[in-house]
Design a protein around this motif. Structure first.
Motif, PDB file in Angstrom:
ATOM      1  N   SER A 252      -4.717  -2.057  13.918  1.00  0.00           N
ATOM      2  CA  SER A 252      -5.159  -1.116  14.945  1.00  0.00           C
ATOM      3  C   SER A 252      -6.308  -0.270  14.411  1.00  0.00           C
ATOM      4  N   LEU A 253      -7.082   0.273  15.341  1.00  0.00           N
ATOM      5  CA  LEU A 253      -8.162   1.169  14.942  1.00  0.00           C
ATOM      6  C   LEU A 253      -7.607   2.378  14.199  1.00  0.00           C
ATOM      7  N   ASP A 254      -6.482   2.880  14.684  1.00  0.00           N
ATOM      8  CA  ASP A 254      -5.862   4.035  14.045  1.00  0.00           C
ATOM      9  C   ASP A 254      -5.517   3.728  12.594  1.00  0.00           C
ATOM     10  N   GLU A 255      -4.978   2.567  12.354  1.00  0.00           N
ATOM     11  CA  GLU A 255      -4.601   2.178  10.988  1.00  0.00           C
ATOM     12  C   GLU A 255      -5.835   2.008  10.098  1.00  0.00           C
ATOM     13  N   LEU A 256      -6.906   1.505  10.681  1.00  0.00           N
ATOM     14  CA  LEU A 256      -8.121   1.247   9.905  1.00  0.00           C
ATOM     15  C   LEU A 256      -8.872   2.534   9.554  1.00  0.00           C
ATOM     16  N   ILE A 257      -8.959   3.447  10.494  1.00  0.00           N
ATOM     17  CA  ILE A 257      -9.807   4.622  10.247  1.00  0.00           C
ATOM     18  C   ILE A 257      -9.053   5.937  10.158  1.00  0.00           C
ATOM     19  N   LYS A 258      -7.747   5.904  10.216  1.00  0.00           N
ATOM     20  CA  LYS A 258      -6.977   7.155  10.176  1.00  0.00           C
ATOM     21  C   LYS A 258      -7.330   7.940   8.914  1.00  0.00           C
ATOM     22  N   GLY A 259      -7.597   9.210   9.102  1.00  0.00           N
ATOM     23  CA  GLY A 259      -7.936  10.074   7.974  1.00  0.00           C
ATOM     24  C   GLY A 259      -9.419  10.089   7.655  1.00  0.00           C
ATOM     25  N   ASP A 260     -10.159   9.121   8.134  1.00  0.00           N
ATOM     26  CA  ASP A 260     -11.587   9.044   7.823  1.00  0.00           C
ATOM     27  C   ASP A 260     -12.466   9.594   8.935  1.00  0.00           C
ATOM     28  N   MET A 261     -11.902   9.784  10.109  1.00  0.00           N
ATOM     29  CA  MET A 261     -12.720  10.250  11.232  1.00  0.00           C
ATOM     30  C   MET A 261     -13.335  11.623  10.949  1.00  0.00           C
ATOM     31  N   GLU A 262     -12.545  12.538  10.420  1.00  0.00           N
ATOM     32  CA  GLU A 262     -13.072  13.876  10.134  1.00  0.00           C
ATOM     33  C   GLU A 262     -14.159  13.808   9.071  1.00  0.00           C
ATOM     34  N   ASN A 263     -13.940  12.982   8.054  1.00  0.00           N
ATOM     35  CA  ASN A 263     -14.928  12.817   6.986  1.00  0.00           C
ATOM     36  C   ASN A 263     -16.225  12.235   7.540  1.00  0.00           C
ATOM     37  N   MET A 264     -16.119  11.218   8.411  1.00  0.00           N
ATOM     38  CA  MET A 264     -17.310  10.621   9.019  1.00  0.00           C
ATOM     39  C   MET A 264     -18.029  11.641   9.895  1.00  0.00           C
ATOM     40  N   LYS A 265     -17.258  12.414  10.657  1.00  0.00           N
ATOM     41  CA  LYS A 265     -17.847  13.412  11.537  1.00  0.00           C
ATOM     42  C   LYS A 265     -18.612  14.461  10.733  1.00  0.00           C
ATOM     43  N   GLN A 266     -18.026  14.917   9.629  1.00  0.00           N
ATOM     44  CA  GLN A 266     -18.700  15.906   8.791  1.00  0.00           C
ATOM     45  C   GLN A 266     -19.982  15.339   8.189  1.00  0.00           C
ATOM     46  N   ARG A 267     -19.936  14.099   7.750  1.00  0.00           N
ATOM     47  CA  ARG A 267     -21.117  13.478   7.151  1.00  0.00           C
ATOM     48  C   ARG A 267     -22.228  13.327   8.183  1.00  0.00           C
ATOM     49  N   ILE A 268     -21.866  12.907   9.385  1.00  0.00           N
ATOM     50  CA  ILE A 268     -22.861  12.761  10.450  1.00  0.00           C
ATOM     51  C   ILE A 268     -23.457  14.118  10.799  1.00  0.00           C
ATOM     52  N   GLU A 269     -22.602  15.156  10.891  1.00  0.00           N
ATOM     53  CA  GLU A 269     -23.088  16.499  11.194  1.00  0.00           C
ATOM     54  C   GLU A 269     -24.056  16.984  10.116  1.00  0.00           C
ATOM     55  N   LYS A 270     -23.734  16.751   8.846  1.00  0.00           N
ATOM     56  CA  LYS A 270     -24.622  17.173   7.759  1.00  0.00           C
ATOM     57  C   LYS A 270     -25.964  16.461   7.850  1.00  0.00           C
ATOM     58  N   GLU A 271     -25.937  15.172   8.194  1.00  0.00           N
ATOM     59  CA  GLU A 271     -27.181  14.420   8.329  1.00  0.00           C
ATOM     60  C   GLU A 271     -28.017  14.946   9.500  1.00  0.00           C
ATOM     61  N   LYS A 272     -27.354  15.298  10.603  1.00  0.00           N
ATOM     62  CA  LYS A 272     -28.071  15.847  11.754  1.00  0.00           C
ATOM     63  C   LYS A 272     -28.689  17.198  11.411  1.00  0.00           C
ATOM     64  N   ILE A 273     -27.922  18.035  10.712  1.00  0.00           N
ATOM     65  CA  ILE A 273     -28.437  19.351  10.321  1.00  0.00           C
ATOM     66  C   ILE A 273     -29.635  19.186   9.402  1.00  0.00           C
ATOM     67  N   LYS A 274     -29.535  18.265   8.455  1.00  0.00           N
ATOM     68  CA  LYS A 274     -30.639  18.010   7.523  1.00  0.00           C
ATOM     69  C   LYS A 274     -31.882  17.528   8.285  1.00  0.00           C
ATOM     70  N   GLU A 275     -31.673  16.626   9.241  1.00  0.00           N
ATOM     71  CA  GLU A 275     -32.790  16.106  10.040  1.00  0.00           C
ATOM     72  C   GLU A 275     -33.434  17.225  10.860  1.00  0.00           C
ATOM     73  N   PHE A 276     -32.609  18.083  11.468  1.00  0.00           N
ATOM     74  CA  PHE A 276     -33.122  19.177  12.285  1.00  0.00           C
ATOM     75  C   PHE A 276     -33.923  20.159  11.434  1.00  0.00           C
ATOM     76  N   ASN A 277     -33.415  20.485  10.255  1.00  0.00           N
ATOM     77  CA  ASN A 277     -34.130  21.402   9.364  1.00  0.00           C
ATOM     78  C   ASN A 277     -35.453  20.801   8.897  1.00  0.00           C
ATOM     79  N   LEU A 278     -35.457  19.503   8.612  1.00  0.00           N
ATOM     80  CA  LEU A 278     -36.690  18.828   8.202  1.00  0.00           C
ATOM     81  C   LEU A 278     -37.720  18.858   9.331  1.00  0.00           C
ATOM     82  N   LEU A 279     -37.277  18.568  10.549  1.00  0.00           N
ATOM     83  CA  LEU A 279     -38.188  18.615  11.692  1.00  0.00           C
ATOM     84  C   LEU A 279     -38.755  20.022  11.881  1.00  0.00           C
TER      85      LEU A 279
END
Length: 193
Positions: free
Chosen positions: A57-84
């Motif tokens: 299941s998707l839950d079994e595959l990514i459980k516990g990693d969603m928050e980590n992925m979300k934080q990483r994506i947010e950091k990348e977006k913030i970095k991109e916005f600051n660079l722009l």
């Protein structure tokens, strides 16, 4: 356990190589290797395919990693916005201080160069506005919260949404006044010469 280790574990459990998995997921072997070493994360489409390949299941595959992925994506977006923002600030400074020297060039070459610089700056501003629209950040408070990696409470978000119209009107007026002042200064400088 993180998603990279899970992918590796399920891949080895099915006794398939990284190359074989890459073919099934429609990515390169290097991409699979990067997933397994946690250098990056699979996109949603790849996660769905992996879940089918591994029969989990998707839950079994990514459980516990969603928050980590979300934080990483947010950091990348913030970095991109600051660079722009930094690029835009530099372009505005160059545009402002290059106007007089470029206008002094003869045969309209200076004006053409300045217009090109202006169009580049306008393009960067457009990219920033699209970024703000895609991330639903318009007001100063929303931008500051975004850059700090925070989210506004529901009440704060509603309050800021109500301010958007007024801030846009005030911003248009401020830009008009600044433009008028810059034009008047440029006119005085050109008359003095």
């Amino acid at each position: 356990m993180d998603i990279g280790n899970k992918i590796k574990k399920y891949r080895e459990r099915q006794n398939i190589s990284q190359d074989e998995l890459a073919l099934k997921v429609f990515v390169s072997r290097q991409t699979v290797s990067n997933w397994e070493t946690n250098k990056n994360y699979p996109d949603i489409k790849s996660v769905l395919i992996l879940s089918n390949i591994f029969n989990v299941s998707l839950d079994e595959l990514i459980k516990g990693d969603m928050e980590n992925m979300k934080q990483r994506i947010e950091k990348e977006k913030i970095k991109e916005f600051n660079l722009l923002g930094t690029i835009y600030f530099i372009e505005m400074i160059v545009l402002l201080f290059s106007a007089y020297p470029l206008f002094k060039l003869t045969n309209m070459i200076g004006l053409v160069i300045w217009i090109i610089l202006f169009l580049i700056t306008l393009g960067t501003a457009t990219i920033i506005e699209k970024f703000k629209k895609n991330n639903d950040i318009q007001t100063y408070k929303e931008i500051v919260a975004f850059c700090e990696g925070k989210t506004l409470t529901h009440d704060e978000a509603e309050q800021e949404f109500g301010k958007r119209i007024y801030q846009k009107i005030l911003m248009a007026i401020a830009v008009g006044i600044i433009t008028l002042i810059v034009c008047m200064i440029m006119k005085l400088i050109l008359q003095a010469i």
